[in-house]
Design a protein around this motif. Structure first.
Motif, PDB file in Angstrom:
ATOM      1  N   TYR A 191       0.825  -1.212   0.000  1.00 37.69           N
ATOM      2  CA  TYR A 191       0.000   0.000   0.000  1.00 37.69           C
ATOM      3  C   TYR A 191       0.857   1.259   0.000  1.00 37.69           C
ATOM      4  O   TYR A 191       0.534   2.248  -0.644  1.00 37.69           O
ATOM      5  CB  TYR A 191      -0.894   0.041   1.242  1.00 37.69           C
TER       6      TYR A 191
ATOM      7  N   ARG B 169      -8.967  -3.348  -1.036  1.00 37.07           N
ATOM      8  CA  ARG B 169      -9.137  -1.891  -0.970  1.00 37.07           C
ATOM      9  C   ARG B 169      -8.412  -1.190  -2.111  1.00 37.07           C
ATOM     10  O   ARG B 169      -7.395  -1.681  -2.602  1.00 37.07           O
ATOM     11  CB  ARG B 169      -8.588  -1.359   0.367  1.00 37.07           C
TER      12      ARG B 169
ATOM     13  N   VAL C 221      -5.858   1.083  -3.696  1.00 35.04           N
ATOM     14  CA  VAL C 221      -4.536   1.553  -3.262  1.00 35.04           C
ATOM     15  C   VAL C 221      -4.524   3.082  -3.216  1.00 35.04           C
ATOM     16  O   VAL C 221      -4.015   3.690  -2.265  1.00 35.04           O
ATOM     17  CB  VAL C 221      -3.444   1.025  -4.219  1.00 35.04           C
TER      18      VAL C 221
ATOM     19  N   VAL D 285      -6.366   4.337  -0.080  1.00 39.89           N
ATOM     20  CA  VAL D 285      -5.595   4.071   1.149  1.00 39.89           C
ATOM     21  C   VAL D 285      -4.448   5.086   1.252  1.00 39.89           C
ATOM     22  O   VAL D 285      -4.190   5.657   2.324  1.00 39.89           O
ATOM     23  CB  VAL D 285      -5.057   2.617   1.165  1.00 39.89           C
ATOM     24  N   ARG D 286      -3.777   5.334   0.137  1.00 42.93           N
ATOM     25  CA  ARG D 286      -2.654   6.291   0.183  1.00 42.93           C
ATOM     26  C   ARG D 286      -3.144   7.701   0.512  1.00 42.93           C
ATOM     27  O   ARG D 286      -2.478   8.457   1.211  1.00 42.93           O
ATOM     28  CB  ARG D 286      -1.909   6.292  -1.167  1.00 42.93           C
TER      29      ARG D 286
ATOM     30  N   THR E  34      -5.282   2.051   6.641  1.00 43.78           N
ATOM     31  CA  THR E  34      -5.616   0.795   5.957  1.00 43.78           C
ATOM     32  C   THR E  34      -6.852   0.150   6.584  1.00 43.78           C
ATOM     33  O   THR E  34      -7.121  -1.024   6.348  1.00 43.78           O
ATOM     34  CB  THR E  34      -4.435  -0.192   6.006  1.00 43.78           C
TER      35      THR E  34
END
Ligand code: SF4
Length: 463
Positions: free
Chosen positions: A241, A254, A256, A259-260, A426
């Motif tokens: 991630y 999820r 990416v 999440v970032r 996350t």
């Protein structure tokens, strides 16, 4: 780190494998290969370099059949050489099989010693070859059972694709370190390290291959799923991630990119800054910088331009090229930077040399202040599960305080996202490996394991 792709039951199997690998090129650029099957024999083509260079049209035409697997490699075990280019292919008592592996086996050294002492002859310096020897020596007479028999003996990280004359077999280690997904395209089943490969070939994402799952996909049949390993807590690689995966992939359930972005929001809460602009280090710092900007209200600006025709610094295997690459691949936009207080958002600091050069670039372009914000905790330990982090002696955070690092990279201030912030981003800590930030390894390695693994290390990493 590597990318793997497989497809079962499509008349254009090799062409789709080529495209799938193209989408996974960011996971490895040293070598690539495809093995196909027309149910009577396997065909293979491998070479050093990137997918487009290794596979001119005539090579793909030679890869006949409706089954194919492919691999694109960045070496974390074994040197960068054609002998180590995957997929590896063998003939054995149950027929033919080829294998493509993403991950690192932690007991490969011990197993190789044992196999060699019993007469096995290895053709590569890759840990993956151990699996083929174990399959060939299994007393089971059919491939899926022999594969499971072999995999019960290996430890560590593996997302695998194997091809026999009649099926593609996928397997993921019980902890699920490395990603692997299942997709569907025009009646065929496909597998890929990341879902961005499905997008390119027009495949529908079906689901992740589960940790500890083995799937046999034969043309014209529904895939058969097994869970042959003892249940184990999951430890998916959180660094996928942070840095490795493509932001347009859906990984471990999820997005990416999202999440970032959340990492950037958490970073802004933990380490606010008085600044005029948020500037990402492209490309992997962009989503976190957007999140930082959104959370802080500081405008996002593209103040650093990346030359996309130079390889990613982190995955260039030679130190000489790495230093060269930093200079040629990033350039600040002076008109944006001049006179401004910058929040520079990046995904990690490994040795510190790249960060120092970027901070210096910003200052030379007229930045008044450079506040460095990193969207993960300090990297203090090596990875033994398939990411090429250097030895701890080379990791700046393993040997220096945050203040010492700040002084070294000449930043106005420096803030790392905490482990708690990262796991919040996350959506929960459970089920992730965080060993490179904590030094706590989910598959423990004793001194002998580490010594044995040196057999497989790239020459550049030996000391
Ligand atoms: Fe990923 Fe770090 Fe764990 Fe390696 S040690 S699997 S890079 S989280």
């Amino acid at each position: 780190m590597c990318g793997i792709f497989g497809i079962s039951g499509h008349p254009e199997a090799a062409n789709l494998a080529y495209l799938g690998l193209y989408a996974l090129q960011h996971r490895g650029q040293e070598s690539t290969g495809i093995v196909s099957s027309d149910h009577s024999t396997l065909y293979d083509e491998r070479g050093m370099g990137q997918v487009a260079d290794v596979f001119p049209r005539e090579k793909i035409r030679r890869l006949r059949g409706d089954l194919a697997i492919g691999h694109t490699r960045y070496s974390t075990a074994g040197s960068s050489a054609l002998a180590n280019a995957q997929p590896f292919r063998i003939g054995y008592h149950a027929g033919e099989i080829a294998i493509a592996h993403n991950g690192n086996l932690t007991n490969a050294g011990r197993l190789r010693n044992e196999l060699e002492s019993e007469g096995s002859i290895f053709r590569s310096s890759s840990d993956t070859e151990v699996i083929l020897h174990l399959i060939a020596r299994s007393s089971w007479r059919n491939s899926p059972d022999a594969v499971v028999d072999a995999l019960k003996r290996v430890e560590g990280a593996f997302s695998l694709l194997m091809i026999t004359r009649d099926a593609v077999i996928a397997a993921r280690d019980p902890r699920g370190f490395r990603p692997l997904s299942l997709g569907r395209v025009e009646g065929a089943w496909c597998f890929a390290s990341e879902s961005c490969a499905f997008d390119l070939i027009g495949a529908e994402f079906v689901r992740d291959v589960e940790p500890g799952e083995v799937i046999v996909a034969a043309p014209g049949k529904d895939p058969e799923s097994f869970h042959p390993f003892a249940p184990t807590p999951e430890h998916r690689c959180i660094f996928e991630y942070v840095y490795f995966a493509r932001p347009d992939s859906k990984l471990f359930g999820r997005s990416v990119h999202l999440v970032r972005k959340r990492m950037g929001q958490e970073l802004a809460k933990e380490h606010p800054a008085e600044a005029d602009l948020v500037v990402p280090v492209p490309d992997s710092g962009v989503p976190a910088a957007l999140g930082y900007s959104e959370q802080s209200g500081i405008p996002f600006e593209v103040g650093l331009i990346r030359n996309h025709y130079v390889g990613r610094t982190f995955i260039e295997p030679q130190q000489s090229i790495r230093h060269f690459g930093v200079k040629v691949k990033l350039n600040p936009v002076r008109e944006v930077i001049e006179g401004k207080r910058i929040v520079m958002v990046d995904d990690s600091i490994v040795r510190g040399t790249t960060s120092k050069k970027i901070v210096t670039m910003f200052k030379e372009a007229g930045a008044r202040e450079v506040h460095v914000r990193i969207s993960c905790p300090p990297t203090i330990a090596s990875c033994y599960y398939g990411i090429d982090t250097p030895d701890p002696s080379e990791l700046i955070a393993a040997n220096n305080t945050v203040e010492q690092i700040r002084r070294y990279i000449r930043a106005t201030s420096l803030g790392y996202l905490s482990l708690e912030g990262l796991t919040r981003a996350t959506s929960g800590a459970a089920g992730f490996c965080t060993a490179c930030y904590t030094g706590t390894y989910p598959v423990p390695l004793d001194a002998e394991d580490r010594e044995q693994l040196r057999l497989f290390e790239k020459p550049a990493r030996r000391r």
